[in-house]
Design a protein around this motif. Structure first.
Motif, PDB file in Angstrom:
ATOM      1  N   ARG A 137       0.843  -1.201   0.000  1.00 30.13           N
ATOM      2  CA  ARG A 137       0.000   0.000   0.000  1.00 30.13           C
ATOM      3  C   ARG A 137       0.875   1.246   0.000  1.00 30.13           C
ATOM      4  N   THR A 138       0.231   2.369  -0.317  1.00 27.16           N
ATOM      5  CA  THR A 138       0.874   3.671  -0.197  1.00 27.16           C
ATOM      6  C   THR A 138       0.271   4.374   1.016  1.00 27.16           C
ATOM      7  N   GLU A 139       1.146   4.830   1.907  1.00 29.59           N
ATOM      8  CA  GLU A 139       0.695   5.493   3.130  1.00 29.59           C
ATOM      9  C   GLU A 139       0.327   6.950   2.836  1.00 29.59           C
ATOM     10  N   PRO A 140      -0.435   7.579   3.726  1.00 29.73           N
ATOM     11  CA  PRO A 140      -0.815   8.986   3.511  1.00 29.73           C
ATOM     12  C   PRO A 140       0.376   9.926   3.338  1.00 29.73           C
ATOM     13  N   ASP A 141       1.533   9.580   3.941  1.00 35.83           N
ATOM     14  CA  ASP A 141       2.699  10.448   3.816  1.00 35.83           C
ATOM     15  C   ASP A 141       3.499  10.172   2.535  1.00 35.83           C
ATOM     16  N   GLY A 142       2.998   9.271   1.688  1.00 37.97           N
ATOM     17  CA  GLY A 142       3.684   8.962   0.434  1.00 37.97           C
ATOM     18  C   GLY A 142       4.627   7.782   0.515  1.00 37.97           C
ATOM     19  N   SER A 143       4.942   7.320   1.717  1.00 48.35           N
ATOM     20  CA  SER A 143       5.798   6.139   1.843  1.00 48.35           C
ATOM     21  C   SER A 143       5.051   4.908   1.320  1.00 48.35           C
ATOM     22  N   ALA A 144       5.812   3.868   0.991  1.00 47.46           N
ATOM     23  CA  ALA A 144       5.212   2.690   0.373  1.00 47.46           C
ATOM     24  C   ALA A 144       5.569   1.437   1.148  1.00 47.46           C
ATOM     25  N   VAL A 145       4.571   0.598   1.428  1.00 44.56           N
ATOM     26  CA  VAL A 145       4.802  -0.744   1.955  1.00 44.56           C
ATOM     27  C   VAL A 145       4.924  -1.666   0.748  1.00 44.56           C
ATOM     28  N   VAL A 146       6.061  -2.358   0.659  1.00 40.66           N
ATOM     29  CA  VAL A 146       6.403  -3.117  -0.548  1.00 40.66           C
ATOM     30  C   VAL A 146       6.747  -4.549  -0.173  1.00 40.66           C
ATOM     31  N   ARG A 147       6.234  -5.498  -0.954  1.00 33.35           N
ATOM     32  CA  ARG A 147       6.595  -6.910  -0.801  1.00 33.35           C
ATOM     33  C   ARG A 147       7.623  -7.284  -1.865  1.00 33.35           C
ATOM     34  N   ILE A 148       8.749  -7.831  -1.414  1.00 24.61           N
ATOM     35  CA  ILE A 148       9.849  -8.189  -2.310  1.00 24.61           C
ATOM     36  C   ILE A 148      10.173  -9.663  -2.109  1.00 24.61           C
ATOM     37  N   LEU A 149      10.293 -10.376  -3.214  1.00 22.39           N
ATOM     38  CA  LEU A 149      10.596 -11.799  -3.179  1.00 22.39           C
ATOM     39  C   LEU A 149      11.919 -12.053  -3.888  1.00 22.39           C
TER      40      LEU A 149
ATOM     41  N   ASP B   5       9.180 -27.869 -11.982  1.00 23.01           N
ATOM     42  CA  ASP B   5       7.736 -27.744 -12.184  1.00 23.01           C
ATOM     43  C   ASP B   5       7.358 -26.257 -12.258  1.00 23.01           C
ATOM     44  N   GLU B   6       7.094 -25.767 -13.466  1.00 24.19           N
ATOM     45  CA  GLU B   6       6.795 -24.343 -13.647  1.00 24.19           C
ATOM     46  C   GLU B   6       5.503 -23.933 -12.955  1.00 24.19           C
ATOM     47  N   ASP B   7       4.511 -24.803 -12.989  1.00 22.68           N
ATOM     48  CA  ASP B   7       3.234 -24.455 -12.356  1.00 22.68           C
ATOM     49  C   ASP B   7       3.395 -24.327 -10.840  1.00 22.68           C
ATOM     50  N   ALA B   8       4.180 -25.226 -10.244  1.00 21.79           N
ATOM     51  CA  ALA B   8       4.446 -25.119  -8.813  1.00 21.79           C
ATOM     52  C   ALA B   8       5.219 -23.843  -8.506  1.00 21.79           C
ATOM     53  N   LEU B   9       6.181 -23.512  -9.362  1.00 18.82           N
ATOM     54  CA  LEU B   9       6.965 -22.291  -9.193  1.00 18.82           C
ATOM     55  C   LEU B   9       6.057 -21.064  -9.209  1.00 18.82           C
ATOM     56  N   ALA B  10       5.161 -21.007 -10.169  1.00 21.13           N
ATOM     57  CA  ALA B  10       4.253 -19.864 -10.269  1.00 21.13           C
ATOM     58  C   ALA B  10       3.301 -19.801  -9.079  1.00 21.13           C
ATOM     59  N   ARG B  11       2.864 -20.962  -8.599  1.00 22.79           N
ATOM     60  CA  ARG B  11       1.967 -20.964  -7.430  1.00 22.79           C
ATOM     61  C   ARG B  11       2.668 -20.409  -6.200  1.00 22.79           C
ATOM     62  N   VAL B  12       3.936 -20.757  -6.016  1.00 29.94           N
ATOM     63  CA  VAL B  12       4.699 -20.233  -4.884  1.00 29.94           C
ATOM     64  C   VAL B  12       4.808 -18.714  -4.985  1.00 29.94           C
ATOM     65  N   ILE B  13       5.133 -18.219  -6.178  1.00 26.91           N
ATOM     66  CA  ILE B  13       5.285 -16.774  -6.348  1.00 26.91           C
ATOM     67  C   ILE B  13       3.963 -16.062  -6.113  1.00 26.91           C
ATOM     68  N   ARG B  14       2.895 -16.572  -6.692  1.00 33.17           N
ATOM     69  CA  ARG B  14       1.586 -15.930  -6.512  1.00 33.17           C
ATOM     70  C   ARG B  14       1.165 -15.911  -5.047  1.00 33.17           C
TER      71      ARG B  14
ATOM     72  N   PRO C   2      12.153 -19.640  -1.441  1.00 32.63           N
ATOM     73  CA  PRO C   2      12.080 -18.196  -1.655  1.00 32.63           C
ATOM     74  C   PRO C   2      12.229 -17.419  -0.353  1.00 32.63           C
ATOM     75  N   VAL C   3      12.714 -16.205  -0.466  1.00 35.79           N
ATOM     76  CA  VAL C   3      12.788 -15.287   0.670  1.00 35.79           C
ATOM     77  C   VAL C   3      11.843 -14.125   0.386  1.00 35.79           C
ATOM     78  N   LEU C   4      10.937 -13.866   1.313  1.00 38.14           N
ATOM     79  CA  LEU C   4       9.970 -12.778   1.169  1.00 38.14           C
ATOM     80  C   LEU C   4      10.236 -11.722   2.225  1.00 38.14           C
TER      81      LEU C   4
END
Length: 247
Positions: free
Chosen positions: A10-22, A32-41, A237-239
């Motif tokens: 989300r973007t906070e009222p002060d303009g800062s951003a909460v960001v998820r990084i993987l 297994d590409e489908d398993a890989l995509a499921r983990v990322i999603r 993965p590291v989140l």
């Protein structure tokens, strides 16, 4: 704490951003590409720093397919960065990208960096995906080049994520620690070890931040499907969830 209980992007009222990084080593998508995509999603990331993306025949097609299956888009990297790749959600406004090849040591794999500067809300963030050498001497030199590249991004805040091929406390990780903070050390969450995926016993993948980035949580999510984790690739993965101040 489950993934769903982590702070939402989300973007906070002060303009800062909460960001998820993987950060995720995908072993050239040979599993297994489908398993890989499921983990990322399941991690619902804004930014994904991939290592060992496909680098050879039709590599762009493979990268685009992974992005589409993960409900993301390709940002930068791939074969042009010798493996590191950046994916992002449509939330990220891209300012610029650059793929960097590091010096080649004869007899060793070529290494590189996928870099970008993005804006999320009022925050401006530099991002680097890296995969350092298996050679201790080369890895230590690459750590210095990585720090130089972070400095050259020209952003007040930056994230470096990747497979460092070294445990914390090693020479390269110690060199990086002089300027970058390990997000797991700051706000550990989930589990730590990342390799091998079937029975992880070492933390060689990490997300690092420059000072000023507030780390809210970082680690390997503990509530992902174990079958998907072991089928997707040989790393876990590291989140990280961070708050980036407004520029």
């Amino acid at each position: 704490m489950a993934i769903s209980e982590l702070p939402n992007s989300r973007t906070e009222p002060d303009g800062s951003a909460v960001v998820r990084i993987l950060s995720y080593n995908v072993r050239s998508m040979r599993d297994d590409e489908d398993a890989l995509a499921r983990v990322i999603r399941a991690c619902a990331p804004d930014l994904v720093c991939v290592q060992e993306a496909p680098r050879f025949f039709r590599w762009r097609k493979h990268a685009a397919r992974l992005a589409a299956k993960s409900e993301l888009v390709v940002l930068s990297g791939g074969a042009t960065a010798a493996g590191p790749l950046l994916l992002c959600s449509l939330r990220a406004a891209v300012e610029r990208t650059e793929d960097v090849l590091l010096p080649l040591t004869p007899g060793l794999h070529r290494r590189g960096l996928a870099t970008a500067v993005v804006r999320l809300g009022g925050a401006r963030l530099g991002v680097v995906s890296c995969h350092l050498s298996l050679s201790e001497q080369e890895r230590h030199a690459q750590a210095g080049l990585l720090l130089d590249r972070v400095a050259s991004l020209g952003t007040p805040y930056a994230i470096v994520a990747g497979d460092f091929n070294e445990r914390p406390g090693g020479p390269a990780r110690s060199r990086l620690a002089k300027e970058l903070r390990d997000a797991w050390d700051t706000a550990p969450w989930g589990t730590g070890p990342t390799f091998p995926s079937a029975a992880p016993d070492r933390r060689i993948d990490a997300i690092l931040t420059t000072p000023g980035v507030q780390v809210l949580a970082c680690g390997v999510p503990a509530d992902l499907d174990e079958r998907d984790l072991t089928a997707a690739t040989d790393h876990r993965p590291v989140l990280a969830v961070v708050r980036v101040p407004a520029a």
